[in-house]
Design a protein around this motif. Structure first.
Motif, PDB file in Angstrom:
ATOM      1  N   MET A   1      -7.814  16.304  -3.711  1.00 52.92           N
ATOM      2  CA  MET A   1      -8.013  16.456  -2.259  1.00 52.92           C
ATOM      3  C   MET A   1      -9.502  16.529  -1.963  1.00 52.92           C
ATOM      4  SD  MET A   1      -5.018  19.074  -1.057  1.00 52.92           S
ATOM      5  CE  MET A   1      -5.567  20.412  -2.101  1.00 52.92           C
ATOM      6  N   ALA A   2      -9.864  16.120  -0.751  1.00 52.02           N
ATOM      7  CA  ALA A   2     -11.287  16.072  -0.439  1.00 52.02           C
ATOM      8  C   ALA A   2     -11.509  16.000   1.055  1.00 52.02           C
ATOM      9  CB  ALA A   2     -11.922  14.873  -1.126  1.00 52.02           C
ATOM     10  N   ALA A   3     -12.671  16.509   1.480  1.00 46.90           N
ATOM     11  CA  ALA A   3     -13.117  16.341   2.859  1.00 46.90           C
ATOM     12  C   ALA A   3     -13.903  15.041   2.952  1.00 46.90           C
ATOM     13  CB  ALA A   3     -13.980  17.523   3.277  1.00 46.90           C
ATOM     14  N   LEU A   4     -14.010  14.524   4.169  1.00 45.50           N
ATOM     15  CA  LEU A   4     -14.630  13.223   4.380  1.00 45.50           C
ATOM     16  C   LEU A   4     -15.507  13.277   5.620  1.00 45.50           C
ATOM     17  CD1 LEU A   4     -14.758  10.047   4.059  1.00 45.50           C
ATOM     18  CD2 LEU A   4     -12.649   9.989   5.415  1.00 45.50           C
ATOM     19  N   THR A   5     -16.687  12.642   5.548  1.00 39.58           N
ATOM     20  CA  THR A   5     -17.547  12.569   6.730  1.00 39.58           C
ATOM     21  C   THR A   5     -18.113  11.162   6.888  1.00 39.58           C
ATOM     22  OG1 THR A   5     -19.496  13.284   5.471  1.00 39.58           O
ATOM     23  CG2 THR A   5     -18.232  14.994   6.613  1.00 39.58           C
ATOM     24  N   PHE A   6     -18.136  10.708   8.133  1.00 42.96           N
ATOM     25  CA  PHE A   6     -18.850   9.488   8.515  1.00 42.96           C
ATOM     26  C   PHE A   6     -20.019   9.923   9.390  1.00 42.96           C
ATOM     27  CE2 PHE A   6     -14.561   7.997   7.752  1.00 42.96           C
ATOM     28  CZ  PHE A   6     -14.710   6.718   7.215  1.00 42.96           C
ATOM     29  N   ARG A   7     -21.209   9.399   9.113  1.00 39.93           N
ATOM     30  CA  ARG A   7     -22.376   9.730   9.919  1.00 39.93           C
ATOM     31  C   ARG A   7     -23.088   8.438  10.340  1.00 39.93           C
ATOM     32  NH1 ARG A   7     -20.076  13.528  10.584  1.00 39.93           N
ATOM     33  NH2 ARG A   7     -20.523  15.702  10.083  1.00 39.93           N
ATOM     34  N   SER A   8     -23.003   8.146  11.651  1.00 38.70           N
ATOM     35  CA  SER A   8     -23.672   6.978  12.244  1.00 38.70           C
ATOM     36  C   SER A   8     -23.333   5.694  11.486  1.00 38.70           C
ATOM     37  CB  SER A   8     -25.192   7.176  12.272  1.00 38.70           C
ATOM     38  OG  SER A   8     -25.537   8.341  12.996  1.00 38.70           O
ATOM     39  N   ALA A 133      14.571  -6.952  -7.238  1.00 39.41           N
ATOM     40  CA  ALA A 133      15.841  -6.219  -7.155  1.00 39.41           C
ATOM     41  C   ALA A 133      15.734  -4.981  -6.273  1.00 39.41           C
ATOM     42  CB  ALA A 133      16.299  -5.809  -8.555  1.00 39.41           C
ATOM     43  N   LEU A 134      14.606  -4.843  -5.539  1.00 37.68           N
ATOM     44  CA  LEU A 134      14.384  -3.672  -4.691  1.00 37.68           C
ATOM     45  C   LEU A 134      14.377  -4.064  -3.225  1.00 37.68           C
ATOM     46  CD1 LEU A 134      11.394  -2.051  -6.637  1.00 37.68           C
ATOM     47  CD2 LEU A 134      13.832  -1.542  -6.912  1.00 37.68           C
ATOM     48  N   SER A 135      14.673  -3.097  -2.365  1.00 43.08           N
ATOM     49  CA  SER A 135      14.542  -3.301  -0.923  1.00 43.08           C
ATOM     50  C   SER A 135      13.067  -3.216  -0.539  1.00 43.08           C
ATOM     51  CB  SER A 135      15.321  -2.231  -0.161  1.00 43.08           C
ATOM     52  OG  SER A 135      14.704  -0.954  -0.322  1.00 43.08           O
ATOM     53  N   GLY A 136      12.761  -3.590   0.714  1.00 38.08           N
ATOM     54  CA  GLY A 136      11.378  -3.513   1.182  1.00 38.08           C
ATOM     55  C   GLY A 136      10.832  -2.107   1.116  1.00 38.08           C
ATOM     56  N   GLY A 137      11.639  -1.128   1.512  1.00 38.72           N
ATOM     57  CA  GLY A 137      11.193   0.258   1.476  1.00 38.72           C
ATOM     58  C   GLY A 137      10.939   0.741   0.060  1.00 38.72           C
ATOM     59  N   GLN A 138      11.788   0.319  -0.890  1.00 37.48           N
ATOM     60  CA  GLN A 138      11.591   0.714  -2.288  1.00 37.48           C
ATOM     61  C   GLN A 138      10.331   0.084  -2.858  1.00 37.48           C
ATOM     62  OE1 GLN A 138      15.390  -0.655  -3.644  1.00 37.48           O
ATOM     63  NE2 GLN A 138      16.385   1.337  -3.403  1.00 37.48           N
ATOM     64  N   ARG A 139      10.057  -1.167  -2.486  1.00 35.02           N
ATOM     65  CA  ARG A 139       8.838  -1.826  -2.960  1.00 35.02           C
ATOM     66  C   ARG A 139       7.593  -1.106  -2.439  1.00 35.02           C
ATOM     67  NH1 ARG A 139      10.380  -8.207  -1.880  1.00 35.02           N
ATOM     68  NH2 ARG A 139      12.348  -8.189  -3.076  1.00 35.02           N
ATOM     69  N   GLN A 140       7.669  -0.662  -1.171  1.00 35.38           N
ATOM     70  CA  GLN A 140       6.520   0.055  -0.634  1.00 35.38           C
ATOM     71  C   GLN A 140       6.334   1.384  -1.348  1.00 35.38           C
ATOM     72  OE1 GLN A 140       3.535  -0.126   0.402  1.00 35.38           O
ATOM     73  NE2 GLN A 140       4.067  -1.140   2.328  1.00 35.38           N
ATOM     74  N   ARG A 141       7.419   2.024  -1.740  1.00 35.70           N
ATOM     75  CA  ARG A 141       7.316   3.279  -2.487  1.00 35.70           C
ATOM     76  C   ARG A 141       6.692   3.039  -3.862  1.00 35.70           C
ATOM     77  NH1 ARG A 141      12.613   4.722  -0.558  1.00 35.70           N
ATOM     78  NH2 ARG A 141      13.477   4.772  -2.655  1.00 35.70           N
ATOM     79  N   VAL A 142       6.992   1.895  -4.464  1.00 39.57           N
ATOM     80  CA  VAL A 142       6.360   1.557  -5.746  1.00 39.57           C
ATOM     81  C   VAL A 142       4.846   1.430  -5.563  1.00 39.57           C
ATOM     82  CG1 VAL A 142       6.180  -0.165  -7.580  1.00 39.57           C
ATOM     83  CG2 VAL A 142       8.423   0.417  -6.642  1.00 39.57           C
ATOM     84  N   ALA A 143       4.440   0.767  -4.468  1.00 40.17           N
ATOM     85  CA  ALA A 143       3.006   0.630  -4.185  1.00 40.17           C
ATOM     86  C   ALA A 143       2.359   1.991  -3.976  1.00 40.17           C
ATOM     87  CB  ALA A 143       2.808  -0.250  -2.951  1.00 40.17           C
ATOM     88  N   ILE A 144       3.070   2.901  -3.319  1.00 37.42           N
ATOM     89  CA  ILE A 144       2.548   4.260  -3.128  1.00 37.42           C
ATOM     90  C   ILE A 144       2.483   4.994  -4.468  1.00 37.42           C
ATOM     91  CG2 ILE A 144       3.009   6.502  -2.050  1.00 37.42           C
ATOM     92  CD1 ILE A 144       4.290   4.953   0.291  1.00 37.42           C
ATOM     93  N   GLY A 145       3.493   4.773  -5.318  1.00 34.52           N
ATOM     94  CA  GLY A 145       3.496   5.398  -6.642  1.00 34.52           C
ATOM     95  C   GLY A 145       2.297   4.967  -7.469  1.00 34.52           C
ATOM     96  N   ARG A 146       1.921   3.697  -7.345  1.00 28.85           N
ATOM     97  CA  ARG A 146       0.754   3.189  -8.064  1.00 28.85           C
ATOM     98  C   ARG A 146      -0.512   3.930  -7.625  1.00 28.85           C
ATOM     99  NH1 ARG A 146       0.673  -2.986  -7.478  1.00 28.85           N
ATOM    100  NH2 ARG A 146       0.237  -2.369  -5.337  1.00 28.85           N
ATOM    101  N   SER A 151      -4.250   9.872  -9.074  1.00 28.67           N
ATOM    102  CA  SER A 151      -4.711  11.208  -8.658  1.00 28.67           C
ATOM    103  C   SER A 151      -5.981  11.110  -7.827  1.00 28.67           C
ATOM    104  CB  SER A 151      -4.959  12.099  -9.886  1.00 28.67           C
ATOM    105  OG  SER A 151      -3.777  12.249 -10.628  1.00 28.67           O
ATOM    106  N   PRO A 152      -5.943  10.347  -6.740  1.00 23.10           N
ATOM    107  CA  PRO A 152      -7.163  10.131  -5.947  1.00 23.10           C
ATOM    108  C   PRO A 152      -7.537  11.349  -5.125  1.00 23.10           C
ATOM    109  CG  PRO A 152      -5.305   9.173  -4.815  1.00 23.10           C
ATOM    110  CD  PRO A 152      -4.776   9.673  -6.129  1.00 23.10           C
ATOM    111  N   LYS A 153      -8.786  11.378  -4.712  1.00 25.21           N
ATOM    112  CA  LYS A 153      -9.222  12.417  -3.782  1.00 25.21           C
ATOM    113  C   LYS A 153      -8.674  12.138  -2.381  1.00 25.21           C
ATOM    114  CE  LYS A 153     -13.545  13.522  -6.190  1.00 25.21           C
ATOM    115  NZ  LYS A 153     -15.026  13.559  -6.094  1.00 25.21           N
TER     116      LYS A 153
END
Length: 358
Positions: A1-8, A133-146, A151-153
């Motif tokens: 987990m992380a905080a994020l800032t954009f400046r100008s 062999a997966l539905s669209g929603g299952q494929r999107q969950r695979v992409a999220i699993g990747r 373990s991103p911030k």
């Protein structure tokens, strides 16, 4: 987990400025949605955060560390795209763990992380299947699993539900919200769909023409928009707008003349400065109008949408403008039928000629 800032932060392509001096703070663990019409710069801003687009000016920092010039792999972010981008010849398990394999993670550890992500996303029964062999929603969950196994911030979502049908969009919206609650991770989500923004976000960033128009909690943007654009973009159906003229100002209250609203004067509390004779725009949301036989405003129903628990009456005849009125339950009005309605004076908004809230 992380905080994020954009400046100008700015971005130009040749002579075209697509991101214009964006300043933004995202707290650790927040779910922030970038929303706006096509071409507003929301995906470009996300790609700049991911390192897929160079930043022309300004700085981007993650947990206080300037990442503006860093490579994508060095930033600690993971991105889920609109397209699933899965390898069709690989199983779900291999797709999720592909990045770990490239990074040289030992097989046993790789399998442990993949199965932990699959458990979170309810993909365990499908680990040996291939994407076809997966539905669209299952494929999107695979992409999220990747993304999860990295373990991103910060998780980045670029319109991840656009390829799904209406029912799956609702289901995946709920699953992404539940995923955020389980992981407690910082998530940045891009969409043009303001319903997705309202239902998912802790905080919404409304963009137009590369600029931030307003930042706030969903209900804040709905009930207290800063300008005409935000008022019209947030909310479905959108806010009604009528041309009007300021008659007088007493303290922080303006008396407004709105052609077509009958002879009853309209008084609106001000938070800005207005002057007699000033042309303005009066705004009100559909639920702030009520079908009322004794109402001072006459209109004619053009279309009536019966949605079960609620109905929407789209009407003409109010100073030549069209308005939308919400009725709870079933509406008895028919297209072409004349009717009258009244307004809740506490739910009126006033905007100047430049669209600024008065």
């Amino acid at each position: 987990m992380a905080a994020l800032t954009f400046r100008s932060v700015g971005k130009t392509f040749g002579d075209t400025e697509v991101i214009r001096s964006v300043d933004l703070d995202v707290d650790d663990g927040e779910f922030v949605v970038f929303v706006g019409p096509s071409g507003c710069g929301k995906s470009t801003l996300l790609r700049m955060l991911a390192g897929l687009e160079n930043t022309t000016s300004g700085t981007i920092a993650i947990d206080g560390r300037d990442v503006t010039g860093m490579l994508p792999i060095e930033r600690g972010v993971a991105m889920v795209f609109q397209s699933y981008a899965l390898y069709p010849h690989m199983t779900v398990e291999d797709n999720i763990g592909f990045g770990l394999r490239i990074a040289g993670v030992p097989k046993a550890e790789r399998q442990r992380q993949v199965r932990a992500a699959a458990e979170i996303l309810q993909l365990t029964p499908y680990l040996q299947r291939k994407p076809k062999a997966l539905s669209g929603g299952q494929r999107q969950r695979v992409a999220i699993g990747r993304a999860i196994v990295k373990s991103p911030k910060i998780f980045l979502f670029d319109e991840p539900l656009s390829n799904l049908d209406a029912e799956l969009r609702v289901q995946m919206r709920l699953e992404i919200a539940a995923l955020h609650q389980r992981l407690g991770a910082t998530m940045i989500y891009v969409t043009h769909d303001q319903v997705e923004a309202m239902t998912l976000a802790d905080k919404i960033v409304v963009l137009r023409g590369g600029r931030v128009e307003q930042v706030g909690r969903p209900i804040e943007l709905y009930e207290d928009p800063d300008n005409l654009f935000v008022a019209g973009f947030i909310g479905s159906p959108k806010m009604n707008f009528l041309s009007a003229t300021v008659l007088s100002v007493t303290g922080k209250v303006a008396e407004v003349d709105v052609p077509g609203l009958g002879e009853t004067p309209v008084f609106i509390a001000l938070r800005g400065v207005a002057a007699p004779g000033q042309p303005v725009t009066l705004g009100f949301r559909p639920e702030r109008a009520a079908i009322d036989p004794e109402g001072s405003i006459a209109a004619t129903a053009r279309t009536v949408e019966q949605l079960g628990s609620v109905s929407y009456v789209y009407a003409d005849g109010v100073a030549g403008a069209s308005v939308t009125i919400e009725e709870r339950g079933h509406s008895d009005l028919r297209p072409g039928e004349a009717f009258r309605f009244s307004l809740d004076a506490t739910g009126l908004f006033l905007f100047d000629a430049d669209g600024k809230r008065l």
